[in-house]
Design an enzyme around this catalytic site. Sequence first.
Site, PDB file in Angstrom:
ATOM      1  N   ASP A  80      -6.571   4.440  -5.937  1.00 19.75           N
ATOM      2  CA  ASP A  80      -7.202   5.139  -4.812  1.00 19.75           C
ATOM      3  C   ASP A  80      -7.390   6.634  -5.115  1.00 19.75           C
ATOM      4  O   ASP A  80      -6.786   7.160  -6.047  1.00 19.75           O
ATOM      5  CB  ASP A  80      -6.289   4.958  -3.590  1.00 19.75           C
ATOM      6  CG  ASP A  80      -7.040   5.076  -2.277  1.00 19.75           C
ATOM      7  OD1 ASP A  80      -8.233   5.423  -2.300  1.00 19.75           O
ATOM      8  OD2 ASP A  80      -6.420   4.809  -1.225  1.00 19.75           O
ATOM      9  N   LYS A 120      -4.521  -1.536  -6.535  1.00 21.83           N
ATOM     10  CA  LYS A 120      -5.484  -0.793  -5.705  1.00 21.83           C
ATOM     11  C   LYS A 120      -5.340   0.673  -6.113  1.00 21.83           C
ATOM     12  O   LYS A 120      -4.349   1.320  -5.777  1.00 21.83           O
ATOM     13  CB  LYS A 120      -5.168  -0.992  -4.224  1.00 21.83           C
ATOM     14  CG  LYS A 120      -6.075  -0.193  -3.286  1.00 21.83           C
ATOM     15  CD  LYS A 120      -5.756  -0.521  -1.833  1.00 21.83           C
ATOM     16  CE  LYS A 120      -6.512   0.334  -0.840  1.00 21.83           C
ATOM     17  NZ  LYS A 120      -6.096   0.044   0.552  1.00 21.83           N
ATOM     18  N   ASP A 131     -12.375   3.787   5.507  1.00 25.17           N
ATOM     19  CA  ASP A 131     -11.311   2.956   6.064  1.00 25.17           C
ATOM     20  C   ASP A 131     -11.732   2.392   7.407  1.00 25.17           C
ATOM     21  O   ASP A 131     -12.279   3.106   8.250  1.00 25.17           O
ATOM     22  CB  ASP A 131     -10.048   3.786   6.305  1.00 25.17           C
ATOM     23  CG  ASP A 131      -9.334   4.126   5.019  1.00 25.17           C
ATOM     24  OD1 ASP A 131      -9.975   4.098   3.959  1.00 25.17           O
ATOM     25  OD2 ASP A 131      -8.140   4.435   5.083  1.00 25.17           O
ATOM     26  N   ASP A 153       0.839  -1.206   0.000  1.00 28.89           N
ATOM     27  CA  ASP A 153       0.000   0.000   0.000  1.00 28.89           C
ATOM     28  C   ASP A 153       0.873   1.254   0.000  1.00 28.89           C
ATOM     29  O   ASP A 153       2.090   1.193  -0.252  1.00 28.89           O
ATOM     30  CB  ASP A 153      -0.962  -0.050   1.207  1.00 28.89           C
ATOM     31  CG  ASP A 153      -2.303   0.609   0.924  1.00 28.89           C
ATOM     32  OD1 ASP A 153      -2.377   1.837   0.946  1.00 28.89           O
ATOM     33  OD2 ASP A 153      -3.284  -0.132   0.657  1.00 28.89           O
ATOM     34  N   ASP A 154       0.268   2.372   0.273  1.00 25.47           N
ATOM     35  CA  ASP A 154       0.898   3.691   0.341  1.00 25.47           C
ATOM     36  C   ASP A 154       2.200   3.634   1.140  1.00 25.47           C
ATOM     37  O   ASP A 154       2.234   3.059   2.226  1.00 25.47           O
ATOM     38  CB  ASP A 154      -0.124   4.628   1.024  1.00 25.47           C
ATOM     39  CG  ASP A 154       0.294   6.074   1.006  1.00 25.47           C
ATOM     40  OD1 ASP A 154       1.362   6.397   0.462  1.00 25.47           O
ATOM     41  OD2 ASP A 154      -0.485   6.889   1.536  1.00 25.47           O
ATOM     42  N   CYS A 176     -10.841   2.378  -5.186  1.00 20.33           N
ATOM     43  CA  CYS A 176     -11.034   2.867  -3.820  1.00 20.33           C
ATOM     44  C   CYS A 176     -11.155   4.390  -3.866  1.00 20.33           C
ATOM     45  O   CYS A 176     -10.598   5.028  -4.761  1.00 20.33           O
ATOM     46  CB  CYS A 176      -9.836   2.432  -2.984  1.00 20.33           C
ATOM     47  SG  CYS A 176      -9.955   2.788  -1.234  1.00 20.33           S
ATOM     48  N   ARG A 232     -14.092  -0.775  -3.087  1.00 24.28           N
ATOM     49  CA  ARG A 232     -14.210  -0.454  -1.659  1.00 24.28           C
ATOM     50  C   ARG A 232     -15.517   0.290  -1.491  1.00 24.28           C
ATOM     51  O   ARG A 232     -15.760   1.292  -2.158  1.00 24.28           O
ATOM     52  CB  ARG A 232     -13.039   0.407  -1.217  1.00 24.28           C
ATOM     53  CG  ARG A 232     -12.031  -0.354  -0.406  1.00 24.28           C
ATOM     54  CD  ARG A 232     -12.480  -0.674   0.999  1.00 24.28           C
ATOM     55  NE  ARG A 232     -12.415   0.547   1.769  1.00 24.28           N
ATOM     56  CZ  ARG A 232     -11.275   1.124   2.112  1.00 24.28           C
ATOM     57  NH1 ARG A 232     -10.112   0.561   1.860  1.00 24.28           N
ATOM     58  NH2 ARG A 232     -11.297   2.267   2.764  1.00 24.28           N
TER      59      ARG A 232
HETATM   60  C1  9PG Z   1      -3.387   5.046   1.939  1.00 19.50           C
HETATM   61  C2  9PG Z   1      -4.827   4.799   2.320  1.00 19.50           C
HETATM   62  C3  9PG Z   1      -5.205   3.317   2.233  1.00 19.50           C
HETATM   63  C4  9PG Z   1      -6.693   3.177   2.496  1.00 19.50           C
HETATM   64  C5  9PG Z   1      -7.470   4.045   1.517  1.00 19.50           C
HETATM   65  C6  9PG Z   1      -7.022   5.485   1.657  1.00 19.50           C
HETATM   66  O1  9PG Z   1      -8.046  11.743   4.863  1.00 19.50           O
HETATM   67  N1  9PG Z   1      -8.899  10.953   4.429  1.00 19.50           N
HETATM   68  O2  9PG Z   1     -10.098  11.231   4.362  1.00 19.50           O
HETATM   69  C7  9PG Z   1      -8.490   9.672   4.001  1.00 19.50           C
HETATM   70  C8  9PG Z   1      -9.447   8.730   3.673  1.00 19.50           C
HETATM   71  C9  9PG Z   1      -9.020   7.460   3.314  1.00 19.50           C
HETATM   72  C10 9PG Z   1      -7.701   7.170   3.251  1.00 19.50           C
HETATM   73  C11 9PG Z   1      -6.734   8.103   3.574  1.00 19.50           C
HETATM   74  C12 9PG Z   1      -7.144   9.366   3.943  1.00 19.50           C
HETATM   75  O3  9PG Z   1      -7.314   5.900   2.963  1.00 19.50           O
HETATM   76  O4  9PG Z   1      -8.836   3.943   1.725  1.00 19.50           O
HETATM   77  O5  9PG Z   1      -7.095   1.830   2.359  1.00 19.50           O
HETATM   78  O6  9PG Z   1      -4.892   2.798   0.962  1.00 19.50           O
HETATM   79  O7  9PG Z   1      -5.619   5.587   1.445  1.00 19.50           O
HETATM   80  O8  9PG Z   1      -3.061   6.392   2.082  1.00 19.50           O
END
Ligand code: 9PG
Length: 495
Positions: free
Chosen positions: A299, A297, A359, A191-192, A340, A355
């Site tokens: 996003d 994935k 989260d 992932d990230d 996602c 998704r």
């Molecule tokens: C990686 C993540 C993961 C996760 C994803 C996504 O700030 N926010 O609103 C926010 C929402 C979701 C988020 C990150 C920040 O998560 O859903 O599974 O991959 O990115 O950064």
Amino acid sequence: MTGLTFHATHVEKQEDGWRLTGASVRVEVPFRAVRFFRHGWHSWSLTTWLDVDTPYLPPGPRIHFPQIDDPVLLDGTTWQSAWLSGLEAPEGQVILLAALDLNTRITATATTLEGHCETGSAQWLVLTGPEERVFEAYARALAQQLGRRGNDLPPRVWCSWYGLYADIAEPVLLATLQGLDDLPFDVFQIDDGWQQDIGDWEPNAQFPSGMAAMAQAIAQTGRRAGLWLAPFVVRPTAHLYREHPEWILRDTYGRPVWAGYNWGGPIFALDTTREDVQDWLISLIRKVRTWGYTYLKLDFLYAAALPGRRHRDIPRETALREALIRLREAAGEDTYLLLCGVPILPALGLADGLRVGPDTAPYWDNPLATAVLHNYAAPGAQNALRTTLHRLWLRPLVHVDPDVVFFRTQFSLLHPREKDLLRHMARMTGFRGTSDLPFWLLEHERHGLRRFWEEDPPTVTRLERYRFRIGEDTVDFGHVVPLPVWPQTPEEALS
Ligand code: 9PG
């Protein structure tokens, strides 16, 4: 159901309801509804039945609007839904107003459903009857209109995010891969945290051997290599941003459109209607394919559908769908695309997995985000379960990803009962992921993970709206649904 009144350019009676045509349509019902169905825009956006008298309180903070929902929906003074909404009659019957076209939204009151299309005339369905039947009928219509994918079993995934978050590196991932060696799962997804920056999709210093070497190590264990990317967003710190300021989506005043606030600062969107951006996106997907990743994935995809002035003047959700079509072409039919942070309807027919909730987290709820700031898209097990529950009707169209399950007690605040609910939700969707590090698991926890991945998908029967028979278990998700509220009076504080 009799006694409905329609306002539309055209109304046609069909076997299981009505088809309406119009840029603005209105349905009046002959009863006062008890609840309405609120459907959010993208993966993380609140989707649930709400009492008709639930006040709309805009979520905060405002800089997070795009991450929470369609900013246009949040900016109003009443609850609004993307594409579909419904009313529940006192006797339990449901009436759904649901769009077949993109760029549509709906406002509900106790006695009306009002649809509006941003771009002119649209097609709408009005479906009435038992809840399950009306959603089934809508899903069938969507399959016809937008397509469907995911006939096979959803994958069993190990994903790095909810264990290590952005703190990933070659050694810990290789050790994890090894530590999971005797467990039955399909995908090992990075992932990230591997990339140089959001927009600069090359490995950082934590991955000195490069991403192809990682994919190879994964493939050697017999798993599919998965990688996270946020292809439509850019941080201003990225080389991409400095080299191509003209690629950024702008508003009518020429200012870059905010796509939210994450990674410690504002994030911006690419204008995917530009040919040079499209070429760049296609070569990005081809590059990661060449590295060996066949599970992607993707996003923060909502960014491509934010309001803005585009190079090609096409509706914003249409722009997103066209960009997703190009990504699918570049990835090939055999690459698994888990989409996602993505607006739901534009992704249908293109995503293998979707998704369908915010989260999850190794805790139940963060009341500062929910009760205080009214943000039900914030990370947390309760928020994730609530929205996922109300999107199970999408299962005939796509693999529905409820997000990961926790077996660990280390680095987790979840009660065993809460972990059970997450696990049952994953069994129900068939999409079974975890982020637990094998070295964190006690023996019985590792055993639980093994059984979770070994189990054949159980038979699922819906007993009531929120009560299910899942294999041998009867599971009630009812207490997950109510929105957390902050006590306002001493009496409320004591109850
Ligand atoms: C990686 C993540 C993961 C996760 C994803 C996504 O700030 N926010 O609103 C926010 C929402 C979701 C988020 C990150 C920040 O998560 O859903 O599974 O991959 O990115 O950064």
